[in-house]
Design an enzyme around this catalytic site. Sequence first.
Site, short mmCIF file in Angstrom:
data_model
loop_
_atom_site.label_atom_id
_atom_site.label_comp_id
_atom_site.label_asym_id
_atom_site.label_seq_id
_atom_site.Cartn_x
_atom_site.Cartn_y
_atom_site.Cartn_z
CB CYS A 112 -0.95 0.11 1.19
SG CYS A 112 -2.06 -1.28 1.35
CD1 TRP A 136 -0.38 -6.69 -2.86
CD2 TRP A 136 -0.55 -7.14 -0.67
NE1 TRP A 136 -0.10 -8.02 -2.67
CE2 TRP A 136 -0.20 -8.32 -1.35
CE3 TRP A 136 -0.72 -7.19 0.70
CZ2 TRP A 136 0.00 -9.54 -0.70
CZ3 TRP A 136 -0.52 -8.40 1.37
CH2 TRP A 136 -0.16 -9.55 0.66
CG ASN A 171 1.49 1.22 4.05
OD1 ASN A 171 1.22 0.02 3.98
ND2 ASN A 171 2.71 1.69 3.96
CD GLU A 181 16.12 -14.48 -7.80
OE1 GLU A 181 15.62 -14.92 -6.76
OE2 GLU A 181 15.75 -13.44 -8.34
CE LYS A 236 12.86 -12.65 -9.91
NZ LYS A 236 13.47 -12.03 -8.78
CD GLU A 262 8.95 -12.51 -8.64
OE1 GLU A 262 8.35 -11.87 -7.77
OE2 GLU A 262 10.18 -12.52 -8.73
CG HIS A 305 16.65 -38.29 -3.24
ND1 HIS A 305 16.99 -39.56 -2.84
CD2 HIS A 305 17.80 -37.70 -3.62
CE1 HIS A 305 18.30 -39.72 -2.96
NE2 HIS A 305 18.81 -38.60 -3.44
CE LYS A 356 11.15 -3.92 -6.18
NZ LYS A 356 11.73 -5.10 -6.84
C1 F6R Z 1 11.05 -11.43 -5.94
C2 F6R Z 1 11.12 -10.39 -4.95
C3 F6R Z 1 10.82 -10.76 -3.54
C4 F6R Z 1 11.69 -9.93 -2.57
C5 F6R Z 1 11.25 -10.19 -1.12
C6 F6R Z 1 12.13 -9.46 -0.14
O1 F6R Z 1 11.38 -10.95 -7.20
O2 F6R Z 1 11.38 -9.25 -5.23
O3 F6R Z 1 10.98 -12.11 -3.30
O4 F6R Z 1 13.02 -10.28 -2.75
O5 F6R Z 1 9.93 -9.78 -0.96
O6 F6R Z 1 12.12 -8.09 -0.37
P1 F6R Z 1 13.27 -7.14 0.15
O7 F6R Z 1 14.51 -7.51 -0.55
O8 F6R Z 1 12.80 -5.77 -0.17
O9 F6R Z 1 13.38 -7.41 1.63
#
Ligand code: F6R
Length: 600
Positions: free
Chosen positions: A2, A73, A99, A477, A481, A484, A500, A595
């Site tokens: 938010c 959000w 927020n 990772e 990627k 998501e 396994h 984000k």
């Molecule tokens: C995936 C992504 C999330 C963040 C996670 C931690 O692309 O961006 O998995 O890495 O939410 O966020 P931060 O790094 O801001 O603590």
Amino acid sequence: MCGIVGYIGNLDSKEILLKGLEKLEYRGYDSAGIAVMNDNGVQVFKEKGRIADLRNIVDEDVMANTGIGHTRWATHGVPSTVNSHPHQSNSGRFTLVHNGVIENYDILKREYLQGVVLKSDTDTEIIVQLIELFVNEGLNTEEAFRKTLTLLKGSYAIALLDAENDETIFVAKNKSPLLVGLGETFNVVASDAMAMLQVTDQYVELMDKEIVIVTKDDVKIQTLNGEAISRDPYTAELDASDIEKGTYPHYMLKEIDEQPLVMRKIIQKYQNDNGELTIDQEIVRAMNDADRIYIIAAGTSYHAGLVGKQFIEKIAKIPVEVHISSEFGYNMPLLSEKPLFIFISQSGETADSRAVLVNVKEMGHKALTITNVPGSTLSREADYTLLLHAGPEIAVASTKAYTAQIAVLSILAEVTARSRGLEIDFNLVQELGIVANAMEVLCDAKEEFEDIARKFLSTTRNAFFIGRGIDFYVGLEGALKLKEISYIQAEGFAGGELKHGTIALIEDGTPIIALATQESVNLGIRGNVKEVVARGANPCIISMKGLETEEDSFIIPEVNEILTPLISVIPLQLISYFAALHRECDVDKPRNLAKSVTVE
Ligand code: F6R
């Protein structure tokens, strides 16, 4: 999660609020709203969906010099117009955006608001109804606001309008980020300076449990008890071009392409006049004083931590454990005698990580935060900070922050090792320079990655990423990627682990993306590929120059073996990007995500 904005001044506030919300959309994008206030009272416009949808319903003819806005959000209540902010008290006098999460909202509802009809399912509405209740009981707005805040448990950044006072925005903060921006004839509030860079670059940071009375000419910061606080503003060092997409179709692609530049910037920022890498001596001392390092992070940052463990153990010879922050709180391992905690967080606001930080600080341990955001909560609350210097990362899927985190961790390991008199058989400045060049080569090969995405991922339901050692961590990772942003069910596995259990999922055509960048495990991972191919899998092997075979789909340039995650991840980022694009997904704003994850 938010984002909130507010404006009070001489200009019409609608466009300023909407533009601000557009810049905050990365924080949440399931619904949005604004409330504007003039002599005729307060008007609220809110809508499920994006800011673009909100724009369509805002009445262009309403002129108002004061307003607040919110992009959501959802935590309490589904994304809907009713649940979106701003929320209003039943008489319509008070209007509020929030927020955060009010943990005791249900208790407050039962204790204070039995007779009050609530319109939404949100925790937020409780706040605005409580304010009205206390005003009805005889308090003035400021007193009622204060009293309400003292009852709240949880996190909040709040902006409140009172229809009977169109010259003030009442603001408060606890745990959720909030800034006040200063102008000549106006003042603003925002979750992130990015939102209001359009009108000012002067900001005052707010601390937890502060309340602010904002008028167009004045900003009064106080504690919850009413003690005045004076704090100097700082200049937000953000370039407007950092937060624009420019000619790129998506922020994610722009941020992938920025990675070589970020590598060079990190080298420059961490180099002294003699060309040696350097970090704050206090941090080096803390590293050397520790008998064990605990890396705490979430998501992509956790994956960077796994790579960082390799650096710190192999180069600086200090034992490291890496923990998922949301687990650590409940499941704390037996700590060593002299632990040092390293928090890795792009945003510096992740609530799960912050909860651990608060806890370990209470236990008296030292903490270092590695973050992209100076002044962020995790940075302020830790003893030390190392910055990523990656520039704002706006796409929800993290790319350049991941590689920046790994680069900074390599520098931390190298500088610590040198301080311990340990021998290092490579020059990290040179090696990171080679990495930056290799990144450029990969970013220039977009068409090849688009072909790979089309060939392997355009119709599949699932995909597996395998690797051994450090390649396994990059595979994790890669899988994150891909899932998501393309919604393909993707998982990363240690190559030897598939047989396994998970190998049962392999069917004709299941894509297996295998990383082969490490000489010591090259034969092992290729053996694993053969096992899945024998069961019908469609293998996409990404190998490093020198280890390649004819069956490989892409060969990345050679870099120092320990630094390969910095470049082997780029094909995975680009393949995910193109897979999402082919599937017509919203690359920068994938469903259900935000984000900055500021709720636990
Ligand atoms: C995936 C992504 C999330 C963040 C996670 C931690 O692309 O961006 O998995 O890495 O939410 O966020 P931060 O790094 O801001 O603590």
